[in-house]
Design a protein around this motif. Structure first.
Motif: not given
Length: 437
Positions: A335-336, A295, A331-332, A346-347
């Motif tokens: 991710k985007e 990540n 987090t989303l 999400g990330r």
């Protein structure tokens, strides 16, 4: 004299550690033995450069950082995988900066206790009734959320389903999480009633039963972190109230990690045709150790070449999400920005990645140094007061190792309001409540 000698020894430890790190960073050879030796030395310097018990914010952060970031490069180096950053300089350099903040803040400094003064409401209503009512609310809303989204959570692709289930259900989610505050405070009321006020408030059977139900209800949301937070905050309260040796938490922590991995394996099995027994615990654990290293690599590849530095905006994203509309959480959103799709939520960038996303590479180290100082302040307040909110903030501080502050500010804000509301009601009578507050 003893304090001065201790400070001198602590300073020598951190200086020697820094010299060894500089040697490794200058050599630029990412060898496994050197990495393990330096990582161990930095970790020991953090633990020894403290004048408090083993259970404190900085040690918790260190343990969590080791799990989600610190040990990952060992696996990657063993497998011969090199990412677009130097493991030694970034991962260990950030931890060393944290160690310096920890050392400087422990040089005989005293921090003022953060006081949260709460006046009892003018109602003749015991706190135990409020705790039971809020627990019922949390269980009812949690079950309602699970039933409403049963198609997403209990059939087919559970990984993606849990994300779809969150859409438009923010109120149910946060109401279901009230038990994170209620359960530890229920145990506190049980313990204080038995040992301080010498009056029965609750029973151990009630505490265990309500805890078990809340733990299951939180798991029904599809995420392990909330159930883990509940368990840890309850464990902190038990340790503090019963004066249990903090060293026992090492065993509890190992069991907690094992439980997290087993739950993760079970969730993955529900989303695929792989049987639970054929899923390797070791494979799952190794994947958990390296995921945040990957990540962080995506973060370096994305900022600022594709997306500009955010200069603190990430700290507000989850609060903005509360307004009506389909806004993404942090987090989303990340991710985007990264643009790498995968099943599930999400990330999370790790604390190193969050520092970098907002203010660039220099703040990776400056931010970690400041965190070492903040961790000492949080630990001082936990030791002096031992309230739920001090324990909760201590764990959320450690939790920033994976998701950064952007992921914990909103839960802290909401649970602080719930905590203040609960504390507004007396345990027994107004006279006894004055003793408590």
């Amino acid at each position: 004299m003893i304090v001065k000698n201790r400070n001198a020894i602590n300073m020598c430890i951190i200086i020697v550690t820094s010299l060894i790190f500089c040697f490794g960073a200058y050599d630029k050879t990412e060898s496994i033995p050197l990495y393990i030796f330096t990582f161990s030395l930095i970790s020991l310097s953090i633990i020894f450069n403290q004048k408090r018990k083993l259970l404190n914010a900085n040690n918790l952060f260190l343990a969590y950082y080791a799990y989600i970031m610190g040990l990952g490069p060992i696996v990657l180096l063993y497998e011969g995988r090199n990412l677009n950053y130097n493991y030694y300089t970034i991962v260990l350099g950030g931890l060393l900066a944290f160690a310096w903040g920890n050392c400087v803040s422990n040089l005989g400094l005293e921090f003022k206790k953060i006081k949260i003064n709460v006046k009892n409401l003018n109602f003749n209503l015991k706190r135990i009734y409020i705790l039971r009512f809020l627990w019922l609310v949390s269980v009812a809303t949690g079950l309602m959320y699970a039933f409403k989204n049963r198609i997403y959570l209990f059939s087919g692709d559970t990984q993606n389903g849990r994300v779809s289930a969150m859409a438009g259900n923010g109120m149910l989610i946060y109401l279901a999480q009230i038990s994170i505050v209620v359960i530890p405070m229920l145990y506190e009321a049980y313990y204080d009633g038995k040992n301080v006020y010498k009056k029965r408030v609750s029973s151990l059977i009630e505490v265990c039963g309500m805890t078990s139900i809340s733990f299951v209800v939180l798991l029904l949301q599809g995420y392990r972190s909330n159930a883990l937070t509940l368990g840890l905050c309850l464990a902190f309260m038990i340790v503090y109230k019963n004066n249990i040796k903090s060293s026992r938490l090492v065993v509890w922590g190992a069991l907690g990690i094992a439980l997290v991995e087993i739950l993760g394996m079970a969730r993955n099995q529900m989303s695929s045709s792989t049987s639970f027994l054929s899923s390797s615990f070791v494979v799952s654990l190794l994947a958990s150790l390296v995921v945040h290293c990957h990540n962080l690599n995506y973060v370096f590849l994305t900022f600022p070449s594709k997306t500009n530095f955010q200069f603190g905006y990430t700290y507000l994203i989850d609060f903005i999400m509360l307004k009506p509309g389909p806004d993404l959480d942090f987090t989303l959103w990340l991710k985007e920005q990264v643009g790498v799709a995968f099943a599930g939520g999400g990330r999370t960038p790790s604390i190193l990645g969050e520092h970098y996303i907002n203010f660039g590479l220099s703040f990776v180290f400056l931010g970690m140094f400041l965190m070492g100082v903040v961790g000492t302040i949080i630990s001082e307040n936990y030791e002096k007061k031992g309230t739920f909110i001090s324990m909760y903030i201590m764990w959320q501080f450690a939790h920033t190792a994976s998701g950064g502050f952007s992921n914990v500010l909103l839960p802290i804000f909401i649970n602080l309001i719930v905590y203040i509301f609960i504390c507004s009601f007396p345990v027994f009578t107004k006279k006894l409540s004055k003793i408590e507050n």
